[in-house]
Write an enzyme that holds these catalytic residues in place. Structure first.
Site, PDB file in Angstrom:
ATOM      1  N   GLU A   1       0.776  -1.384   0.042  1.00 26.41           N
ATOM      2  CA  GLU A   1       0.103  -0.059  -0.092  1.00 26.41           C
ATOM      3  C   GLU A   1       0.894   1.308  -0.069  1.00 26.41           C
ATOM      4  OE1 GLU A   1      -2.795   0.112   3.235  1.00 26.41           O
ATOM      5  OE2 GLU A   1      -3.825   1.547   2.263  1.00 26.41           O
ATOM      6  N   ASP A   2       1.934   1.191   0.754  1.00 21.16           N
ATOM      7  CA  ASP A   2       2.797   2.625   0.906  1.00 21.16           C
ATOM      8  C   ASP A   2       3.847   2.705   0.323  1.00 21.16           C
ATOM      9  OD1 ASP A   2       0.720   3.086   2.708  1.00 21.16           O
ATOM     10  OD2 ASP A   2       1.762   2.625   4.616  1.00 21.16           O
TER      11      ASP A   2
END
Ligand code: MN
Length: 752
Positions: free
Chosen positions: A90-91
């Protein structure tokens, strides 16, 4: 990439990593450490120089989440690896493909699930709740996703200080709303309490700090009282040779707050109750543990007087989330109540860490802990995938029933319908569309037929069965709970009544126009009075729905017309129809739905049970079987009591509804005749049956034993009326003592 981390940052990272390894040590095998190291390295590289809002290197977060998984939930290698990697996709620029390549498909799947959950969390609370529920309900991939997500949330809550207030509030309320109940369901007591306390800290900071400081202030006094209370118990248990520890138990700030709110009492009152926990070092074995706990209970209650209404035995029957413990409240010194929890070490660990710990013990030795966990996880997965009824119930208890105030179910197409707790299949139908509700005759829940009054359970997939001929009944108002359904039913009943009244009015006009008085008020009110109607409108209605039959109406009109001619008072005109149901029974019929058997007006399928072979006229009930639809039994069927007591919710009221003109069906009935052996008895019996009453015999057998005889005959009967007539006639035969109907299908020889 050049590292921007300072020496302090690096020290922090190493410290955190070491702490994780220490937490892993007791639960995983040595060669798994390689996997964990690899995951740590990958996460470290992926997050690079990223920092959290607090300024800490980002990698601290996944390290802490992994530590929570290992230490506080007791999860194994896969979960720890997944926790370390939970934010990389996600990051950072890392992809799922990379993860699959390096760590295998299982880990990639968990990360995918975690990313999916995160993606749905960014919306408004209510939408989010829906999405969250959807995920939980449709989650058949891996429970580890939920567990890692919980650990993630716990760490985020612990470090919430760094975020702006607006975000704090959002995350905190989300936590009370979703994550704390989830932890509770999973039996993760310690995590649940911490999540609740941390949420309160941000949503109600004043309350939180107030309770916290009051707890601090009363600490010394509390400790003194507890010591005094515990001392004699300790002494006795030592004398008896028990190994144990006793803890003064702190109620969580959140639970104190809840109690203050619910009961409207101040802090001091809540804290009037002290709590201790006695933990026994008994070896894991149900019998030994149970016996020891009860022995300790007996020691405690020998010293202090118990409040009998506060005894809770979660040992003989454990709680839905696996919790086991013995609770009692006793009167301590200086007149204070003490809550005493008695449990073993194993029970205590299960209570704090939930199911994961529970299954670890199933394996026997702690060394292979993660093996037991695998077993547990695969069991959950199996249950989620199976559509078996019991499994569904289990899941319902286990994890889906997060929000007791509402339930959620699916349409056959998978659309989610949210209903208030206690809502029925009929509510569900109205929730889909008011037309669907109005035409609803039944429902299938998870492929099984249920009555309209079936209470919707979480995760049910419901298919509504409709019929063009169906109309809302007044009794429906007792079945539904939603305001929407109630108002639609009322509106439809009103409309129906209006239509019927119009019909009645038209009919009356037609008839009365031919009389002397004509369609006039005097005539109408006299008619209303004659038929005991409260108003002329009511008269229209009863004429419209033929509650007042046309023949009686004509007679009444004629009589009033004659009286009008002669000036006489009317007599009571209403003649009771032969098959008219008494008022009370009629109301009753409306209140609960009844399955009509025999006619073909109803859309639900049913079969006559072969254990008792009901025939028209018998008192009957319907039973919803798991595989064969509805079975109709006689109310005095020998299987009846067990069905009704065990599966009361599957019982349907049923009654015969045989259309008079329709073809007549015959049902097999067995009768047993006992008497004194006399010549010609068999021919007398068969004479009456086949010649006189023209009843078909399927089989007949007579057996003489020492001057007595026993006969069994299987007949084809239409209904109980004919059967009773036959039995009465047979009883009149000379030598016949008893004639009885029998139930057993073995004797009938017509099973299958
Ligand atoms: Mn995270």
């Amino acid at each position: 990439m050049k590292s921007t981390f300072t020496i302090d940052d690096q020290r922090l990272i190493i410290k955190s990593y070491r702490s994780l390894l220490r937490a892993c040590k007791p639960i995983i095998k040595k060669d798994s450490l390689k996997e964990i190291r690899k995951a740590f390295q990958f996460a470290l590289d992926s997050h690079g120089n990223d920092r959290r809002k607090s300024g800490e290197p980002y990698i601290i977060h996944p390290l802490e989440v992994a530590t929570i998984c290992a230490r506080e939930i007791g999860l194994g290698t896969k979960s720890i690896v997944a926790a370390l990697l939970h934010d990389v996709v996600e990051d950072t620029s890392a992809t799922l493909e990379e993860i699959e390549e390096m760590f295998g498909p299982k880990i990639a799947e968990i990360i995918k699930g975690l990313t999916k959950v995160s993606g749905l969390m960014g919306k408004s609370t209510s939408e989010q709740a829906e999405n969250f529920k959807k995920i939980l309900l449709t989650l058949s991939d891996d429970v580890r996703v939920i567990l890692v997500k919980l650990a993630d949330r716990l760490h985020n809550m612990r470090t919430l200080d760094a975020l702006p207030q607006q975000k704090q509030l959002k995350i905190a309320s989300e936590t009370t709303f979703l994550f704390a109940p989830l932890a509770h369901r999973l039996g993760l007591h310690a995590i649940k309490s911490e999540l609740e306390d941390l949420s309160l800290k941000y949503t109600e900071p004043h309350v939180f700090h107030d309770i916290q400081s009051k707890l601090e202030e009363s600490k010394a006094q509390r400790a003194r009282l507890i010591r005094k209370f515990v001392q004699p118990i300790e002494q006795t248990l030592e004398q008896l040779g028990y190994k144990f520890t006793i803890k003064g138990r702190l109620k969580s700030i959140y639970s104190i707050y809840q109690k203050m709110q619910k009961q409207g009492i101040p802090f001091e009152k809540v804290y009037d109750v002290f709590a201790i926990r006695i933990i026994l070092e008994t070896a894991p074995s149900h019998e030994l543990e149970k016996a020891d706990c009860w022995r300790v209970y007996s020691v405690v209650t020998d010293i202090y007087t118990p409040n009998p209404s506060r005894l809770r035995d979660w040992i003989s029957t454990q709680k839905f989330n696996g919790y086991e413990s013995l609770h009692t409240t006793v009167m301590g010194p200086s007149g204070r109540w003490f809550e005493v929890q008695i449990r073993t070490q194993r029970m205590d660990e299960v209570a704090e860490k939930g199911f994961a710990a529970h299954w670890k013990y199933k394996e026997g030795d702690g060394q292979h802990g993660s093996m037991g966990l695998e077993e547990w996880l695969s069991k959950i997965r199996e249950l989620l995938e199976s559509s078996d009824a019991e499994a569904l119930e289990f899941i319902d208890d286990f994890k889906l029933n997060l929000f007791s105030e509402e339930v959620f179910a699916f349409t056959p197409k998978g659309d989610l319908i949210t209903l208030p707790h206690g809502a029925t299949a009929l509510d569900f139908a109205f929730e889909i569309h008011s037309d669907v509700g109005a035409k609803c005759i039944g429902a299938k829940v998870n492929q099984r037929i249920v009555p309209l009054s079936y209470q919707v359970r979480n995760g049910d997939q419901i298919e509504i069965i409709t019929s063009r001929n169906q109309k809302p009944h007044e009794g429906w108002l007792d079945i539904v709970v939603t305001a929407k359904a109630k108002s639609k039913i009322k509106a439809s009943l009103k409309e129906e009544k209006r239509k019927v009244s119009m019909l009645g009015k038209d009919y009356l006009k037609l008839k009365l126009d031919k009389t002397k008085l004509g369609f006039d008020n005097n005539m109408l009110s006299r008619l209303a009075k004659a038929f005991h109607c409260k108003s002329v409108i009511e008269l229209y209605y009863q004429v419209g729905n033929e509650q007042i039959d046309k023949a009686s109406l004509s007679r009444a009109i004629k009589e009033i017309d004659n009286q009008a001619k002669q000036g006489q008072a009317p007599a009571t005109l209403r003649k009771k129809k032969k098959n008219q149901v008494p008022q009370a029974e009629q109301g009753d019929k409306k209140a609960t739905e009844v399955l009509l058997v025999g006619g073909d007006s109803i859309g639900l399928e049913y079969h006559l049970a072969q254990c008792c072979n009901p025939i028209p006229g018998d008192h009957i009930f319907g039973f919803i079987t798991s595989k064969e639809g509805i079975k109709i039994h006689r109310t005095n069927c020998s299987n009846g009591p067990s069905l009704m007591s065990k599966y009361g919710y599957r019982i349907l009221r049923a009654k015969w509804d045989i259309p008079e003109i329709e073809h007549i069906t015959f049902h097999p009935v067995g009768i047993k005749i006992i008497g004194i052996d006399s010549p010609g008895i068999v021919s007398s019996v068969s004479q009456i049956i086949s010649k006189e009453l023209k009843v078909n015999m399927k089989s007949i057998s007579f057996r003489a034993v020492d001057g007595a005889y026993k006969g069994t005959i299987v007949l084809e009967m239409q209904d109980t009326e004919h059967l009773e007539e036959l039995i009465a006639k047979l009883k009149m035969i000379h030598g016949v003592e008893t004639v009885q109907r029998f139930n057993n299908d073995d004797e009938l020889g017509i099973s299958g």
